[in-house]
Design a protein around this motif. Structure first.
Motif, mmCIF file in Angstrom:
data_model
loop_
_atom_site.group_PDB
_atom_site.id
_atom_site.type_symbol
_atom_site.label_atom_id
_atom_site.label_comp_id
_atom_site.label_asym_id
_atom_site.label_seq_id
_atom_site.Cartn_x
_atom_site.Cartn_y
_atom_site.Cartn_z
ATOM 1 N N LEU A 162 0.831 -1.196 0.000
ATOM 2 C CA LEU A 162 0.000 0.000 0.000
ATOM 3 C C LEU A 162 0.872 1.255 0.000
ATOM 4 O O LEU A 162 2.083 1.189 0.202
ATOM 5 N N THR A 163 0.246 2.386 -0.214
ATOM 6 C CA THR A 163 0.942 3.666 -0.269
ATOM 7 C C THR A 163 0.602 4.484 0.970
ATOM 8 O O THR A 163 -0.551 4.531 1.392
ATOM 9 N N PHE A 164 1.602 5.156 1.539
ATOM 10 C CA PHE A 164 1.421 5.893 2.786
ATOM 11 C C PHE A 164 1.383 7.405 2.549
ATOM 12 O O PHE A 164 1.960 7.915 1.596
ATOM 13 N N VAL A 165 0.723 8.092 3.479
ATOM 14 C CA VAL A 165 0.834 9.546 3.557
ATOM 15 C C VAL A 165 2.096 9.836 4.357
ATOM 16 O O VAL A 165 2.200 9.466 5.531
ATOM 17 N N LEU A 166 3.080 10.479 3.711
ATOM 18 C CA LEU A 166 4.362 10.745 4.352
ATOM 19 C C LEU A 166 4.754 12.204 4.154
ATOM 20 O O LEU A 166 4.603 12.741 3.046
ATOM 21 N N PRO A 167 5.233 12.878 5.194
ATOM 22 C CA PRO A 167 5.677 14.275 5.033
ATOM 23 C C PRO A 167 7.003 14.330 4.296
ATOM 24 O O PRO A 167 7.850 13.438 4.444
ATOM 25 N N GLU A 168 7.192 15.363 3.506
ATOM 26 C CA GLU A 168 8.460 15.535 2.792
ATOM 27 C C GLU A 168 9.626 15.658 3.770
ATOM 28 O O GLU A 168 10.705 15.122 3.539
ATOM 29 N N LYS A 169 9.395 16.364 4.880
ATOM 30 C CA LYS A 169 10.443 16.557 5.877
ATOM 31 C C LYS A 169 9.919 16.135 7.246
ATOM 32 O O LYS A 169 8.750 16.327 7.569
ATOM 33 N N GLY A 170 10.814 15.566 8.052
ATOM 34 C CA GLY A 170 10.446 15.188 9.401
ATOM 35 C C GLY A 170 9.464 14.026 9.444
ATOM 36 O O GLY A 170 9.322 13.268 8.483
ATOM 37 N N THR B 59 -1.542 19.538 3.679
ATOM 38 C CA THR B 59 -1.592 18.778 2.428
ATOM 39 C C THR B 59 -0.346 19.008 1.588
ATOM 40 O O THR B 59 0.187 18.077 0.970
ATOM 41 N N LYS B 60 0.141 20.244 1.572
ATOM 42 C CA LYS B 60 1.306 20.570 0.759
ATOM 43 C C LYS B 60 2.575 19.857 1.241
ATOM 44 O O LYS B 60 3.518 19.686 0.476
ATOM 45 N N SER B 61 2.591 19.473 2.507
ATOM 46 C CA SER B 61 3.791 18.833 3.054
ATOM 47 C C SER B 61 3.893 17.361 2.699
ATOM 48 O O SER B 61 4.925 16.736 2.942
ATOM 49 N N ALA B 62 2.827 16.763 2.127
ATOM 50 C CA ALA B 62 2.821 15.327 1.822
ATOM 51 C C ALA B 62 3.664 15.024 0.591
ATOM 52 O O ALA B 62 3.661 15.782 -0.392
ATOM 53 N N MET B 63 4.377 13.925 0.621
ATOM 54 C CA MET B 63 5.131 13.477 -0.543
ATOM 55 C C MET B 63 4.159 13.153 -1.679
ATOM 56 O O MET B 63 3.107 12.550 -1.451
ATOM 57 N N PRO B 64 4.481 13.554 -2.908
ATOM 58 C CA PRO B 64 3.572 13.292 -4.029
ATOM 59 C C PRO B 64 3.522 11.817 -4.388
ATOM 60 O O PRO B 64 4.464 11.072 -4.120
ATOM 61 N N LEU C 214 -8.190 18.002 6.410
ATOM 62 C CA LEU C 214 -6.810 17.564 6.187
ATOM 63 C C LEU C 214 -6.757 16.077 5.854
ATOM 64 O O LEU C 214 -6.125 15.675 4.874
ATOM 65 N N PHE C 215 -7.413 15.255 6.647
ATOM 66 C CA PHE C 215 -7.417 13.818 6.383
ATOM 67 C C PHE C 215 -8.086 13.516 5.045
ATOM 68 O O PHE C 215 -7.613 12.686 4.268
ATOM 69 N N GLY C 216 -9.198 14.215 4.774
ATOM 70 C CA GLY C 216 -9.920 13.977 3.523
ATOM 71 C C GLY C 216 -9.156 14.403 2.287
ATOM 72 O O GLY C 216 -9.398 13.889 1.193
ATOM 73 N N SER C 217 -8.212 15.339 2.442
ATOM 74 C CA SER C 217 -7.472 15.846 1.277
ATOM 75 C C SER C 217 -6.423 14.858 0.776
ATOM 76 O O SER C 217 -5.956 14.972 -0.358
ATOM 77 N N VAL C 218 -6.028 13.893 1.601
ATOM 78 C CA VAL C 218 -4.957 12.975 1.202
ATOM 79 C C VAL C 218 -5.381 11.510 1.215
ATOM 80 O O VAL C 218 -4.609 10.644 0.803
ATOM 81 N N LEU C 219 -6.607 11.213 1.664
ATOM 82 C CA LEU C 219 -7.061 9.825 1.765
ATOM 83 C C LEU C 219 -8.355 9.631 0.979
ATOM 84 O O LEU C 219 -9.126 10.585 0.791
ATOM 85 N N PRO C 220 -8.626 8.413 0.502
ATOM 86 C CA PRO C 220 -9.855 8.139 -0.246
ATOM 87 C C PRO C 220 -11.112 8.374 0.602
ATOM 88 O O PRO C 220 -11.055 8.418 1.843
ATOM 89 N N GLU C 221 -12.264 8.487 -0.075
ATOM 90 C CA GLU C 221 -13.510 8.784 0.613
ATOM 91 C C GLU C 221 -13.952 7.666 1.553
ATOM 92 O O GLU C 221 -14.632 7.925 2.549
#
Length: 464
Positions: free
Chosen positions: A147-155, A161-166, A186-193
């Motif tokens: 699966l694919t994770f929501v991961l911050p670019e730094k830290g 949302t902008k901090s998440a790795m594309p 915030l959660f809804g912007s990076v995860l499926p419905e």
């Protein structure tokens, strides 16, 4: 003319080979430096095939669009799973089923096997509430099913949302398990419905005491280091005007902050507190309770239609400290200071209690069975005398295996695990781009070229 065409083809083929070689070397160096074990890591072509195999085995667990996309990219690559035929250094355990026949029931674990596992998860990682252990469970589950994770670019904090790795075009993220402050948007912007939100809570005083010692002794928090060590917790409780200057700190209303309450909330804002709690009750499918951790995991397992093998764990990130007993006056003062933590805890503990009661008589039996399995896993990982642990089938689980590689992942520190997943994330995006820019024959030729120059070795994904 023919010579020029041949030279052009060779140049293109060599370019692809060099790209694959670079990715292969990167993977090997990262794995060696990260895990710190003597196991050699596979070449890039086996690394790709491992992910492809997992993806094909679990296409039913992701959305239709993602499945179609991945099949189009990887459909021409086939690999057979590696199976060990050796019976040495293997233990198989049959664990008692705790009198399931006496209550005349059908365990839910086996009655729900036809349902799909829920793989879109938003986990709210609450500080010092067993959340690092939970994060490890979600990370390993995501690796197991590719699966694919929501991961911050730094830290390791995900705050916007902008901090998440594309992610690769057309793909999506499946699991959020990094530190974050809950927000529906915030959660809804990076995860499926269809994401299921899971949280965790801990008795506020115990959570505060654990956090105070941990952030003072391990993280050397400037604020906590200044508090006199003699009667350390009593000083924090009795003098919040000296040490708890901000609305939210690691030791003051930290659960309230993680669950998204406004920092301007006062103890008299009863209407706002109730309204926000009502929103949280709608948004969170389940909130675990740290003091009842095994019960929480079995309830989550049933909620998400997971297997028992998906929720095994080793305790992590614990910090020993001296026991603390507050006077009735101090306890009342602490409840007044950490009023949001108590509002969250009391609300979701009551809900949790009702859900457990509704599970039926086989629930406690499954929890006891789970504890027995966890003890076997703990002994296996700590002793290190055997290479493989086999857990036999029971009323609540299909047979499964635990390897030394699984132990390494269960013991992995949070920051290292996050960085490891970030590297994996970048490498997968590179693979997607590579498959997109070159046709099938080019990639296969480059893979054959690489395979002749790389010895077949054990790779880090085989046991995931």
């Amino acid at each position: 003319m023919i010579g020029k065409q041949k030279r052009k083809g060779i140049t293109k083929w060599l370019a692809i080979s060099i790209l694959l070689a670079l990715v292969s070397v990167t993977t090997i160096l990262q794995a060696y430096s990260f895990l710190g074990v003597s196991t050699r890591i596979a070449s890039t072509h086996k690394y790709i095939k491992s992910h492809i195999t997992n993806r094909k085995q679990n296409t039913s667990m992701v959305t239709e669009n993602a499945s179609i996309q991945n099949d189009n990219i990887f459909k021409y690559l086939e690999v057979k799973p590696v199976k060990s035929t050796s019976t040495r250094n293997i233990f198989t355990y049959n664990i008692p089923e705790y009198n399931t026949k006496s209550v005349n029931i059908t365990p839910k674990a086996l009655s729900n096997t036809s349902q799909k596992k829920i793989t879109h998860i938003g986990f709210l990682k609450v500080h010092k509430a067993g959340s690092t252990t939970m994060q490890n469970i979600f990370f390993r589950f995501g690796l197991k099913y590719n699966l694919t994770f929501v991961l911050p670019e730094k830290g390791h904090y995900f705050l916007s949302t902008k901090s998440a790795m594309p992610v690769a075009p057309g793909n999506h993220r499946d699991i959020l398990a990094c530190h974050s402050v809950y927000s529906r948007n915030l959660f809804g912007s990076v995860l499926p419905e269809d994401t299921v939100n899971i949280g965790i809570i801990r008795e506020p005083l115990e959570r505060m005491i654990s956090a105070a010692y941990y952030y003072r002794d391990v993280w050397k928090s400037p604020l906590l280091v200044k508090v006199p060590r003699l009667n350390f917790i009593h000083n924090l409780v009795n003098r919040p005007h000296l040490y708890e200057l901000k609305p939210f700190t690691k030791t003051k209303n930290a659960m309230g902050q993680d669950f998204g309450f406004s920092p301007t909330t006062s103890i008299n804002d009863t209407d706002y507190i109730k309204k926000h709690l009502d929103l949280l009750k709608k948004d969170f499918k389940q909130v675990l309770v740290m003091e009842r951790f095994e019960e929480s995991l079995i309830l989550m397992k049933r909620t998400l239609n997971w297997d028992l093998a998906d929720v095994i764990y080793l305790k992590t990130n614990s910090h020993a400290h001296q026991p603390v007993i507050l006077t009735p006056y101090e306890l009342d003062k602490f409840k007044s200071t950490c009023f949001l933590d108590y509002a969250v805890y009391e609300t979701f503990y009551e809900i949790f209690d009702k859900k457990i009661a509704a599970e039926g008589p086989d629930f406690i039996n499954e929890v006891e069975h789970f504890k027995s399995v966890l003890q076997l896993v703990k002994d296996f990982c700590e002793l290190g005398t055997r290479k493989l642990l086999k857990i036999a089938q029971s009323a609540w689980n299909e047979p499964f295996e635990v390897t030394k590689q699984d132990c390494l992942y269960m013991q992995m520190k949070e920051l290292k695990f996050v960085e490891f997943l970030k590297r994996r994330h970048r490498e997968l995006n590179i693979m997607y781009d590579l498959m997109k820019n070159y046709d099938r024959n080019d990639v296969l030729r480059a893979q054959r070229f690489m395979s002749k120059r790389t010895r077949p070795v054990h790779h880090m994904w085989k046991t995931i």
